[in-house]
Design an enzyme around this catalytic site. Structure first.
Site, PDB file in Angstrom:
ATOM      1  CB  CYS A  37     -13.852   1.194  -0.111  1.00  0.00           C
ATOM      2  SG  CYS A  37     -13.212   2.869   0.033  1.00  0.00           S
ATOM      3  CD  GLN A  72     -13.140  -2.015  -0.682  1.00  0.00           C
ATOM      4  OE1 GLN A  72     -12.302  -1.909   0.191  1.00  0.00           O
ATOM      5  NE2 GLN A  72     -14.323  -2.563  -0.471  1.00  0.00           N
ATOM      6  CG  ASP A  99     -13.397   6.451  -1.444  1.00  0.00           C
ATOM      7  OD1 ASP A  99     -13.439   6.286  -0.210  1.00  0.00           O
ATOM      8  OD2 ASP A  99     -12.334   6.367  -2.091  1.00  0.00           O
ATOM      9  NE  ARG A 139      -3.885   0.603   1.889  1.00  0.00           N
ATOM     10  CZ  ARG A 139      -5.118   0.670   2.410  1.00  0.00           C
ATOM     11  NH1 ARG A 139      -5.327   1.411   3.492  1.00  0.00           N
ATOM     12  NH2 ARG A 139      -6.123   0.016   1.872  1.00  0.00           N
TER      13      ARG A 139
HETATM   14  N1  NVA Z   1      -9.809   6.722  -1.588  1.00  0.00           N
HETATM   15  C1  NVA Z   1      -9.470   6.308  -0.250  1.00  0.00           C
HETATM   16  C2  NVA Z   1      -9.736   4.854  -0.082  1.00  0.00           C
HETATM   17  C3  NVA Z   1      -9.417   4.312   1.301  1.00  0.00           C
HETATM   18  C4  NVA Z   1      -9.651   2.837   1.421  1.00  0.00           C
HETATM   19  C5  NVA Z   1      -8.018   6.634   0.026  1.00  0.00           C
HETATM   20  O1  NVA Z   1      -7.186   6.464  -0.864  1.00  0.00           O
HETATM   21  O2  NVA Z   1      -7.716   7.081   1.127  1.00  0.00           O
HETATM   22  N1   CP Z   2     -11.230  -0.126   2.344  1.00  0.00           N
HETATM   23  C1   CP Z   2      -9.955  -0.218   2.791  1.00  0.00           C
HETATM   24  O1   CP Z   2      -9.009  -0.451   2.031  1.00  0.00           O
HETATM   25  O2   CP Z   2      -9.836  -0.037   4.123  1.00  0.00           O
HETATM   26  P1   CP Z   2      -8.476   0.138   4.941  1.00  0.00           P
HETATM   27  O3   CP Z   2      -7.893   1.479   4.551  1.00  0.00           O
HETATM   28  O4   CP Z   2      -8.900   0.081   6.361  1.00  0.00           O
HETATM   29  O5   CP Z   2      -7.528  -0.958   4.567  1.00  0.00           O
END
Ligand code: NVA
Ligand code: CP
Length: 299
Positions: free
Chosen positions: A257, A132, A217, A102
């Protein structure tokens, strides 16, 4: 044999994705506690950003499949001190069976995939969140059947999740109606590649008309915290609320999500209401990723 990667939904064929969704449903509905396909296997997980669902679902998936997951933060590894990504990918992939990342920049995941000798999974970047989508599509299949030909509405930011929804529209062949502020549209190249499945609408109500699934989102993603105030102004007319859900089909479901901000991108009555399936969606991260790990590692 070259490893397969999952940096976006386009790394798998449509047939492979369909099979993966059906396998995820099977793993969920017919649990076999003695099934240990990843016994002795190790997943390295590199997190540059926070996570609840992604971290827990990958760790639990590995544990239930008999393997181990390593949580690695750049702060505690040489990645945070500038060791080249290429070298890190070669070293880490020489010791583990799969790497999940990530990262802030999608380039980091792409570079790892290029230099890793084991499968690389995108656990969210600034550009995509494909894991997701596996959970979202699984959820739709479970509750409503095949999503092909259905109308899905995306309301809000043209962000990583929106990009993955556009890829999903391509791969699973559904229509995607998008309502977003002009300055926050998704990447045009991604939109163009999806052809006429993707259409833009001026208002959330228009986009939601006849929708079978409504999705949104956060207005400010991780890393955009200092844009929060400006985004609250830009997105104020792009909330999923009862009025928007009324424009959709009566049996439409709502997905997010998570984490969510009630009162911003979604009203509390919608996310906590009968059409919301967000907690089934969250649980399905586990089942969908078990199917993904099995597909990538047990080849
Ligand atoms: N668009 C959000 C999704 C989090 C799961 C982000 O990137 O923070
Ligand atoms: N939806 C999602 O990826 O959640 P987290 O940021 O908690 O991993």
């Amino acid at each position: 044999m070259q490893p397969r990667h999952f940096t976006s939904l386009l790394d798998l064929t449509s047939a492979e994705l369909y099979a993966l969704i059906l396998r995820a449903i099977e793993l969920k509905t017919k649990p076999n506690l003695d099934y240990r396909p990843l016994k002795g296997r190790v997943l390295a997980m590199i997190f540059e950003k926070s996570s609840t669902r992604t971290r827990i679902s990958f760790e639990v998936a590995m544990a239930q499949f008999g393997g181990t997951a390593l949580f690695l933060s750049p702060r505690d590894t040489q990645l945070g001190r500038g060791e080249p990504l290429e070298d890190s990918a070669k070293v880490i992939s020489s010791m583990v069976d799969c790497i999940m990342l990530r990262t802030n920049s999608h380039e980091t995941v792409a570079t790892f995939a290029l230099h890793s000798r084991v499968p690389v999974i995108n656990g969210l970047t600034d550009w995509q969140h494909p894991c997701q989508l596996l959970a979202d599509i699984q959820t739709y299949f479970e509750l409503r059947g095949d999503i092909a030909g259905k109308t899905v509405t995306w309301i809000g930011d043209g962000n990583n999740m929106c990009h993955s929804y556009i890829h999903a529209a391509q791969q699973f062949d559904f229509k995607l109606n998008i309502a977003c502020p002009d300055s926050y549209r998704p990447d045009q190249a991604i939109v163009d590649a999806a052809g006429d499945r993707v259409r833009f609408f001026a208002s959330p109500e228009q986009a939601a008309s006849q929708a079978e699934l409504v999705v949104t989102d956060v207005w400010a993603s991780m890393g955009q915290e200092d844009e929060q105030k400006n985004r609250e102004i830009a997105f104020r007319n792009f909330q999923v609320n009862a009025q928007v859900m009324q424009a959709a089909r009566a049996d439409a479901i709502f997905m997010h999500c998570l984490p969510a901000h009630r009162g911003e991108e979604v009203s509390a009555d919608v996310i906590d209401g009968p059409q919301s399936v967000v907690f089934i969606e969250a649980e399905n991260r586990l089942h969908a990723q078990k199917a993904l790990l099995e597909f990538l590692i047990c080849r």
